[in-house]
Design an enzyme around this catalytic site. Structure first.
Site, PDB file in Angstrom:
ATOM      1  N   GLU A  15       0.832  -1.212   0.000  1.00 53.50           N
ATOM      2  CA  GLU A  15       0.000   0.000   0.000  1.00 53.50           C
ATOM      3  C   GLU A  15       0.868   1.265   0.000  1.00 53.50           C
ATOM      4  O   GLU A  15       2.035   1.226   0.389  1.00 53.50           O
ATOM      5  CB  GLU A  15      -0.869   0.012   1.276  1.00 53.50           C
ATOM      6  N   ASP A  16       0.273   2.363  -0.406  1.00 55.20           N
ATOM      7  CA  ASP A  16       0.980   3.642  -0.319  1.00 55.20           C
ATOM      8  C   ASP A  16       0.857   4.226   1.091  1.00 55.20           C
ATOM      9  O   ASP A  16       1.822   4.692   1.675  1.00 55.20           O
ATOM     10  CB  ASP A  16       0.464   4.646  -1.371  1.00 55.20           C
ATOM     11  N   ASP A  40      -4.390   4.796   6.428  1.00 57.01           N
ATOM     12  CA  ASP A  40      -4.973   5.994   7.023  1.00 57.01           C
ATOM     13  C   ASP A  40      -6.000   5.549   8.070  1.00 57.01           C
ATOM     14  O   ASP A  40      -5.642   5.223   9.191  1.00 57.01           O
ATOM     15  CB  ASP A  40      -5.572   6.810   5.872  1.00 57.01           C
ATOM     16  N   PHE A  71      -2.321  15.824   4.675  1.00 56.38           N
ATOM     17  CA  PHE A  71      -2.691  15.242   3.397  1.00 56.38           C
ATOM     18  C   PHE A  71      -1.454  15.289   2.507  1.00 56.38           C
ATOM     19  O   PHE A  71      -0.942  16.355   2.209  1.00 56.38           O
ATOM     20  CB  PHE A  71      -3.864  15.967   2.739  1.00 56.38           C
ATOM     21  N   ARG A 103       0.934  12.161  -8.722  1.00 56.68           N
ATOM     22  CA  ARG A 103       1.475  10.855  -8.339  1.00 56.68           C
ATOM     23  C   ARG A 103       2.963  10.742  -8.656  1.00 56.68           C
ATOM     24  O   ARG A 103       3.713  10.076  -7.956  1.00 56.68           O
ATOM     25  CB  ARG A 103       0.741   9.721  -9.076  1.00 56.68           C
TER      26      ARG A 103
HETATM   27  P1  IMP Z   1      -7.772   4.044   4.491  1.00 52.69           P
HETATM   28  O1  IMP Z   1      -8.763   3.057   4.002  1.00 52.69           O
HETATM   29  O2  IMP Z   1      -8.412   5.194   5.213  1.00 52.69           O
HETATM   30  O3  IMP Z   1      -6.643   3.457   5.294  1.00 52.69           O
HETATM   31  O4  IMP Z   1      -7.221   4.756   3.235  1.00 52.69           O
HETATM   32  C1  IMP Z   1      -6.209   4.396   2.496  1.00 52.69           C
HETATM   33  C2  IMP Z   1      -6.307   5.081   1.152  1.00 52.69           C
HETATM   34  O5  IMP Z   1      -6.740   6.467   1.239  1.00 52.69           O
HETATM   35  C3  IMP Z   1      -4.944   5.137   0.555  1.00 52.69           C
HETATM   36  O6  IMP Z   1      -4.717   4.012  -0.242  1.00 52.69           O
HETATM   37  C4  IMP Z   1      -4.962   6.421  -0.241  1.00 52.69           C
HETATM   38  O7  IMP Z   1      -5.423   6.162  -1.547  1.00 52.69           O
HETATM   39  C5  IMP Z   1      -5.958   7.312   0.427  1.00 52.69           C
HETATM   40  N1  IMP Z   1      -5.278   8.324   1.266  1.00 52.69           N
HETATM   41  C6  IMP Z   1      -5.288   8.401   2.609  1.00 52.69           C
HETATM   42  N2  IMP Z   1      -4.572   9.447   3.064  1.00 52.69           N
HETATM   43  C7  IMP Z   1      -4.067  10.048   1.955  1.00 52.69           C
HETATM   44  C8  IMP Z   1      -3.214  11.195   1.768  1.00 52.69           C
HETATM   45  O8  IMP Z   1      -2.745  11.879   2.693  1.00 52.69           O
HETATM   46  N3  IMP Z   1      -2.913  11.494   0.471  1.00 52.69           N
HETATM   47  C9  IMP Z   1      -3.378  10.778  -0.589  1.00 52.69           C
HETATM   48  N4  IMP Z   1      -4.165   9.714  -0.450  1.00 52.69           N
HETATM   49  C10 IMP Z   1      -4.517   9.341   0.813  1.00 52.69           C
HETATM   50 MG    MG Z   2      -4.579   4.069  -2.357  1.00 52.59          MG
END
Ligand code: IMP
Ligand code: MG
Length: 171
Positions: free
Chosen positions: A96-97, A100, A149, A162
Site C-alpha cells: 500500500e501507499d 490511514d 494530506f 502521483r
Molecule cells: P484508508 O482506508 O483510510 O486506510 O485509506 C487508504 C487510502 O486512502 C490510501 O490508499 C490512499 O489512496 C488514500 N489516502 C489516505 N490518506 C491520503 C493522503 O494523505 N494522500 C493521498 N491519499 C490518501
Molecule cells: Mg490508495
C-alpha cells in the site's frame, strides 16, 4: 502547486525502501511470495521495493474504491479490480501507499483471506496512525507521518501529482 512542502525526500524514501526490502528477504527465505499492489497509489513503492529484493516475487494487483468524500477515505471500501493470480498456499504481501483509517487494509485482508493464502502481511510506504478507525496490523512501515494530506511517490490529489519524486504536503 503553491505552498507545496517536502515532507520526505526521494533519497530518504529510497534508503528506507532498501532496508525494508532487506528485511523482507530475510523474513521470507526460501518462500514463495506474491506482491499484491493496491492500485494506483502503491505502484511506485511496490516497484521500488521489488527492485531492491534479492528474491523473486510474483506480482498481481487490486484496485479498491472507497465511498464518500474523495480526499479523505471513507468507511466502506469496494473492490474495483480483483487479483489475477492464484494465491492459495502462497505468502502474500499487500503493498500500500498509505494506511490511514485502516478501512482499505481491513477490507482487503478479509477479501484475500477467503482465497486461502499461507499468510498475509502488509507493507505500506506511509502510516498515518492518528487517523485510525479500525485496528489493522502493518508489518512493514516506511514512515510514520502526522495527520497531513500528502501527495507524491504514488499518492494523488484528485489523480494528479502521483509522479512527484518525493512525499510532499500542502501547507
Ligand atoms: P484508508 O482506508 O483510510 O486506510 O485509506 C487508504 C487510502 O486512502 C490510501 O490508499 C490512499 O489512496 C488514500 N489516502 C489516505 N490518506 C491520503 C493522503 O494523505 N494522500 C493521498 N491519499 C490518501
Ligand atoms: Mg490508495
Amino acid at each position: 502547486m503553491e505552498n507545496l512542502k517536502e515532507l520526505i525526500s526521494k533519497v530518504q524514501i529510497e534508503e528506507r525502501t532498501k532496508s525494508l526490502a532487506k528485511q523482507i528477504d530475510e523474513d521470507y527465505k526460501g518462500q514463495d511470495v506474491v506482491f499484491i499492489t493496491v492500485l494506483n497509489g502503491a505502484m511506485f513503492f511496490s516497484v521500488n521495493l521489488a527492485l531492491n529484493l534479492e528474491k523473486s516475487v510474483k506480482f498481481t494487483s487490486v484496485e479498491v474504491s472507497s465511498y464518500g468524500i474523495a480526499k479523505s477515505s471513507s468507511g466502506v471500501a469496494k473492490l474495483k479490480k480483483d487479483i489475477s493470480l492464484d494465491i492459495t498456499g502462497k505468502h502474500v504481501i499487500i503493498v500500500e501507499d498509505i494506511v490511514d483509517t485502516g478501512n482499505t487494509i481491513k477490507f482487503l485482508m478479509e477479501h484475500l483471506s477467503s482465497k486461502n493464502p499461507a499468510s498475509i502481511k502488509v507493507a505500506s510506504l506511509l502510516n498515518k496512525k492518528e487517523r485510525r478507525e479500525v485496528e489493522v496490523e502493518v508489518d512493514y512501515i516506511g514512515f510514520e507521518i502526522p495527520n497531513y494530506f500528502v501527495i507524491g511517490y504514488g499518492l494523488d490529489y484528485e489523480d494528479d501529482y502521483r509522479n512527484l519524486p518525493y512525499i510532499g504536503y500542502i501547507e
